[in-house]
Design a protein around this motif. Sequence first.
Motif, PDB file in Angstrom:
ATOM      1  N   ALA A  47       0.762  -1.142  -0.010  1.00 50.57           N
ATOM      2  CA  ALA A  47      -0.043  -0.092   0.127  1.00 50.57           C
ATOM      3  C   ALA A  47       0.766   1.266  -0.011  1.00 50.57           C
ATOM      4  CB  ALA A  47      -0.783  -0.049   1.221  1.00 50.57           C
ATOM      5  N   ILE A  49       2.328   2.430   2.728  1.00 55.31           N
ATOM      6  CA  ILE A  49       2.314   2.836   4.089  1.00 55.31           C
ATOM      7  C   ILE A  49       3.703   2.766   4.877  1.00 55.31           C
ATOM      8  CG2 ILE A  49       1.047   2.896   6.208  1.00 55.31           C
ATOM      9  CD1 ILE A  49      -1.184   1.471   4.539  1.00 55.31           C
ATOM     10  N   PRO A  68       3.938   7.471  -3.255  1.00 54.75           N
ATOM     11  CA  PRO A  68       3.127   7.648  -2.000  1.00 54.75           C
ATOM     12  C   PRO A  68       1.740   6.568  -2.104  1.00 54.75           C
ATOM     13  CG  PRO A  68       2.804   9.766  -3.143  1.00 54.75           C
ATOM     14  CD  PRO A  68       3.787   8.861  -3.886  1.00 54.75           C
ATOM     15  N   PRO A  69       1.243   6.325  -1.064  1.00 54.77           N
ATOM     16  CA  PRO A  69      -0.002   5.406  -1.209  1.00 54.77           C
ATOM     17  C   PRO A  69      -1.136   5.991  -1.994  1.00 54.77           C
ATOM     18  CG  PRO A  69       0.289   5.720   1.071  1.00 54.77           C
ATOM     19  CD  PRO A  69       1.425   6.773   0.331  1.00 54.77           C
ATOM     20  N   GLU A  70      -1.331   7.250  -2.220  1.00 54.12           N
ATOM     21  CA  GLU A  70      -2.436   7.874  -2.867  1.00 54.12           C
ATOM     22  C   GLU A  70      -2.013   8.000  -4.569  1.00 54.12           C
ATOM     23  OE1 GLU A  70      -0.623   9.415  -0.707  1.00 54.12           O
ATOM     24  OE2 GLU A  70      -0.156  11.643  -1.067  1.00 54.12           O
ATOM     25  N   VAL A  74      -4.033   1.216  -4.932  1.00 52.15           N
ATOM     26  CA  VAL A  74      -4.249   0.127  -4.128  1.00 52.15           C
ATOM     27  C   VAL A  74      -5.254   0.337  -3.270  1.00 52.15           C
ATOM     28  CG1 VAL A  74      -3.125  -1.279  -2.499  1.00 52.15           C
ATOM     29  CG2 VAL A  74      -1.811  -0.659  -4.589  1.00 52.15           C
ATOM     30  N   SER A  75      -6.175  -0.489  -3.039  1.00 55.75           N
ATOM     31  CA  SER A  75      -7.300  -0.116  -1.714  1.00 55.75           C
ATOM     32  C   SER A  75      -6.761  -1.178  -0.771  1.00 55.75           C
ATOM     33  CB  SER A  75      -8.785  -0.466  -2.387  1.00 55.75           C
ATOM     34  OG  SER A  75      -8.976   0.743  -3.070  1.00 55.75           O
ATOM     35  N   TYR A  76      -7.265  -0.440   0.388  1.00 54.65           N
ATOM     36  CA  TYR A  76      -6.702  -1.152   1.766  1.00 54.65           C
ATOM     37  C   TYR A  76      -7.775  -1.238   2.620  1.00 54.65           C
ATOM     38  CZ  TYR A  76      -3.781  -1.491   6.111  1.00 54.65           C
ATOM     39  OH  TYR A  76      -3.573  -1.970   7.355  1.00 54.65           O
ATOM     40  N   TYR A  95     -15.833   8.893  -0.564  1.00 55.46           N
ATOM     41  CA  TYR A  95     -14.404   9.798  -0.303  1.00 55.46           C
ATOM     42  C   TYR A  95     -13.606   9.278  -1.593  1.00 55.46           C
ATOM     43  CZ  TYR A  95     -10.693  11.111   2.562  1.00 55.46           C
ATOM     44  OH  TYR A  95      -9.463  11.887   3.087  1.00 55.46           O
ATOM     45  N   GLY A  96     -13.128   8.146  -1.765  1.00 55.65           N
ATOM     46  CA  GLY A  96     -12.347   8.151  -2.935  1.00 55.65           C
ATOM     47  C   GLY A  96     -12.617   8.641  -4.220  1.00 55.65           C
ATOM     48  N   LEU A  99     -11.920  12.257  -4.339  1.00 57.08           N
ATOM     49  CA  LEU A  99     -10.540  12.623  -4.577  1.00 57.08           C
ATOM     50  C   LEU A  99      -9.956  12.251  -5.881  1.00 57.08           C
ATOM     51  CD1 LEU A  99      -9.400  11.437  -1.193  1.00 57.08           C
ATOM     52  CD2 LEU A  99      -9.160  13.738  -1.834  1.00 57.08           C
ATOM     53  N   ARG A 100     -10.697  11.548  -6.766  1.00 53.26           N
ATOM     54  CA  ARG A 100     -10.297  11.184  -7.971  1.00 53.26           C
ATOM     55  C   ARG A 100     -11.081  12.153  -8.974  1.00 53.26           C
ATOM     56  NH1 ARG A 100      -9.120   6.967  -5.454  1.00 53.26           N
ATOM     57  NH2 ARG A 100      -7.621   5.349  -6.351  1.00 53.26           N
ATOM     58  N   VAL A 147     -13.511   2.694  -6.310  1.00 56.83           N
ATOM     59  CA  VAL A 147     -12.492   3.391  -7.187  1.00 56.83           C
ATOM     60  C   VAL A 147     -11.829   2.560  -7.962  1.00 56.83           C
ATOM     61  CG1 VAL A 147     -12.286   5.092  -5.178  1.00 56.83           C
ATOM     62  CG2 VAL A 147     -10.959   2.908  -5.324  1.00 56.83           C
TER      63      VAL A 147
ATOM     64  N   VAL B 180      -6.083   4.417   5.361  1.00 57.46           N
ATOM     65  CA  VAL B 180      -7.086   4.014   4.434  1.00 57.46           C
ATOM     66  C   VAL B 180      -7.331   5.369   3.540  1.00 57.46           C
ATOM     67  CG1 VAL B 180      -9.415   3.945   4.087  1.00 57.46           C
ATOM     68  CG2 VAL B 180      -8.429   2.267   5.391  1.00 57.46           C
ATOM     69  N   ARG B 182      -5.303   7.689   2.846  1.00 55.06           N
ATOM     70  CA  ARG B 182      -4.298   7.728   1.813  1.00 55.06           C
ATOM     71  C   ARG B 182      -4.446   6.962   0.721  1.00 55.06           C
ATOM     72  NH1 ARG B 182       0.729   9.801   3.724  1.00 55.06           N
ATOM     73  NH2 ARG B 182       1.212   9.771   1.461  1.00 55.06           N
ATOM     74  N   THR B 183      -4.856   5.506   0.746  1.00 56.02           N
ATOM     75  CA  THR B 183      -4.816   4.750  -0.433  1.00 56.02           C
ATOM     76  C   THR B 183      -6.143   5.202  -1.387  1.00 56.02           C
ATOM     77  OG1 THR B 183      -6.145   3.128   1.068  1.00 56.02           O
ATOM     78  CG2 THR B 183      -3.842   2.693   0.938  1.00 56.02           C
ATOM     79  N   LEU B 184      -6.879   5.619  -0.591  1.00 62.41           N
ATOM     80  CA  LEU B 184      -8.201   6.119  -1.408  1.00 62.41           C
ATOM     81  C   LEU B 184      -7.736   7.467  -2.406  1.00 62.41           C
ATOM     82  CD1 LEU B 184     -11.072   5.575   0.917  1.00 62.41           C
ATOM     83  CD2 LEU B 184     -10.443   4.323  -1.238  1.00 62.41           C
ATOM     84  N   GLY B 185      -6.623   7.993  -2.051  1.00 62.68           N
ATOM     85  CA  GLY B 185      -6.199   9.096  -3.020  1.00 62.68           C
ATOM     86  C   GLY B 185      -5.864  10.380  -2.405  1.00 62.68           C
ATOM     87  N   ALA B 186      -6.074  10.279  -1.006  1.00 65.04           N
ATOM     88  CA  ALA B 186      -5.710  11.704  -0.201  1.00 65.04           C
ATOM     89  C   ALA B 186      -4.441  12.020   0.138  1.00 65.04           C
ATOM     90  CB  ALA B 186      -6.733  11.729   1.199  1.00 65.04           C
ATOM     91  N   ARG B 190      -4.825  16.680   2.829  1.00 70.90           N
ATOM     92  CA  ARG B 190      -6.120  16.386   2.738  1.00 70.90           C
ATOM     93  C   ARG B 190      -6.341  15.277   3.924  1.00 70.90           C
ATOM     94  NH1 ARG B 190      -9.617  17.179  -1.584  1.00 70.90           N
ATOM     95  NH2 ARG B 190     -11.785  16.538  -0.867  1.00 70.90           N
TER      96      ARG B 190
END
Lengths: 349, 287
Positions: A47, A49, A68-70, A74-76, A95-96, A99-100, A147, B180, B182-186, B190
């Motif tokens: 991920a 992290i 970076p994770p973003e 990859v979803s966690y 949420y995701g 952000l996209r 996402v 979580v 972060r992985t979703l894109g933040a 943010r």
Amino acid sequence: MVELRGVTVHLRYFIFGPVNVVFKRNTYNMVLGPTGSGKSTLLKVIAGIYRVSEGSVYIDGADVTNEPPENRDVSYVPQGYAIFDHMTVYENIEYGLKLRGVPRGERRRLIQEIARDLGIEYLLSRRAVNLSGGEQQRVALARALVVRPRVLLLDEPLSMLDRDTRERIIPLLRELPGMYGVTVIHVTHDWDEAYSLADKLLVINEGKVVEEGDPEQVFTRPNRVFTARFLGFQNVIKGFAERTENGSLVRLGDGISLNVNGEVDGEVYVCIRPEWIEVLGVDDDNNDHYNVIRGVVHEIIKNRLGYSVLVTVNNELSLIALSRIAFKPGERVLLRIPRDNIHVIRGDG
Amino acid sequence: MPRYSQARAKGLKNMHLFKSNIFILLVLLISILIFSILIIYPLALLIVLGFPMIPRALSVISFIQAVEVTIIMSTLSALIAIIMGTPMAYVMARYEFRLKSVADALIDVPIMIPHIIVGIMIVLAFASHYGLGPFLKAHGINFINTLWGATAAVAFLSSTYYIRVVEASIRMISPDMEAVARTLGAGRLRVFTSIVLPRIWRSMATGAILSWARSVSEAGALFIVAYYVLFGRNLVYPASVYIYESYVGIGLVNAVEFSAALVVIMLIIFVAYRVLISLGGDHARHG
């Protein structure tokens, strides 16, 4: 596809790796290991992290080691699900997408769709508090999947669910790679769960991969004593093997020996699952396909499938067998072990 | 015979329960007694005696000015605590690093140093021939008997409370939740605004009012740095110094009058602030 090449992570009290492993695209991968073995670390490395100290991580061929994770797609889903409980269920899933930069109408459509797939439409307008374990789990899955990630990481996703919910969610999980085109990496310490879901199985111990392969092979023919013990071979006995004209004979000391398949010699470990040993009253029946050992019942524990019987054979040797008959401590019994079901690991395993 | 011994055993057990209950009751009683004598009694007496005199106190212009200066100084210091303390609290709650224990101790240092010494330190650091003193003087920035000096002194003393409160509340947030997000894109910022802030703003508010109240109370450091403050064209005492002056210069009754007024003003602000916080959003659990 996810690939780890020579990945090492230095954590405060723990060194993870070096690990080399490939998870193929659109497959369900199970990572199995005892508590503290580094399973969750593996997920956090993928991920992004945790920072990798050495080696590289590739996702679908691209080197993401320093991303970076973003930016990894990859979803966690962590063990406690980490539902954002200051939002509604709808906002959690949104949420995701937000952000996209997915437009509002499209977001609404995607959220409705995934909620329907996972059966949580009735939750959408609720604030994300006081959800049951199964609801949290599905909300977390919806949030992760909506996402359309390339990789889905699940950390012990079933450990907080009751048996019933768990059995309903397993078929759903099994569908994920096919339905969403995602590579699933699922971490657990429960080998029943691993067996029912895995396309590929990875066993981790002390930060290293100790075994990998298809579940059938790993479960019945593990390469290492650690894996055998961890996967339910409760009887692992050291012995000395010599070839015979028909397979091999393993001497376990004190006059006890077992006929096994395959030609091995030298120091070996004999691994037998308790459910493969038949416990009989005194009824002498010996032939080439069975090994019969005499013993005395030492202890018996009731379990879901019958009785777990600890049988003392001699001073050095005790075996655990599964029986449907409640023998009494002190009773003399015969243990019948089919030679096909004895797995032998060479001494250096 | 067995029946007898059973009854006896039961009796003994009841006796034992009774004794332990008495003991707990006694401990509780002592605690309440000390609390009443030490805290409730003086507070009540001050308010009861001082209450009728509060209108008179509030008609004294110099006192109103003192309260005004004190509130401005304390509010500035609370703002400093928020700006300086929030990132520090986050780092202390989330990261492990070398010398973390040193950083941890440093955050506590301000509440360990005697306040008079803090005053001396502020003068030495910002208004002497040493360190930054000459530079500040050259640019016409004066710390002695100004709002800046007073604010610096109280901020030094009060920000620890803010950092500790906010740090504790960040620790309550599962790092997984941030992972979580972060992985979703933040990105990091943010994640902070969308996940961390909604959960800690209440604690930030609590920490800020704690450090604010701590600043209002300060006297020791102000004796050295800003016995009075040049405020507009007036020389104004900070409230605590004002009350000290009235006690030493005029007497107890006079001091009680202003003390009661200051306590009541603080309580009103405190309660109003609490009410405002509780109105802001319905997820009180995170506070």
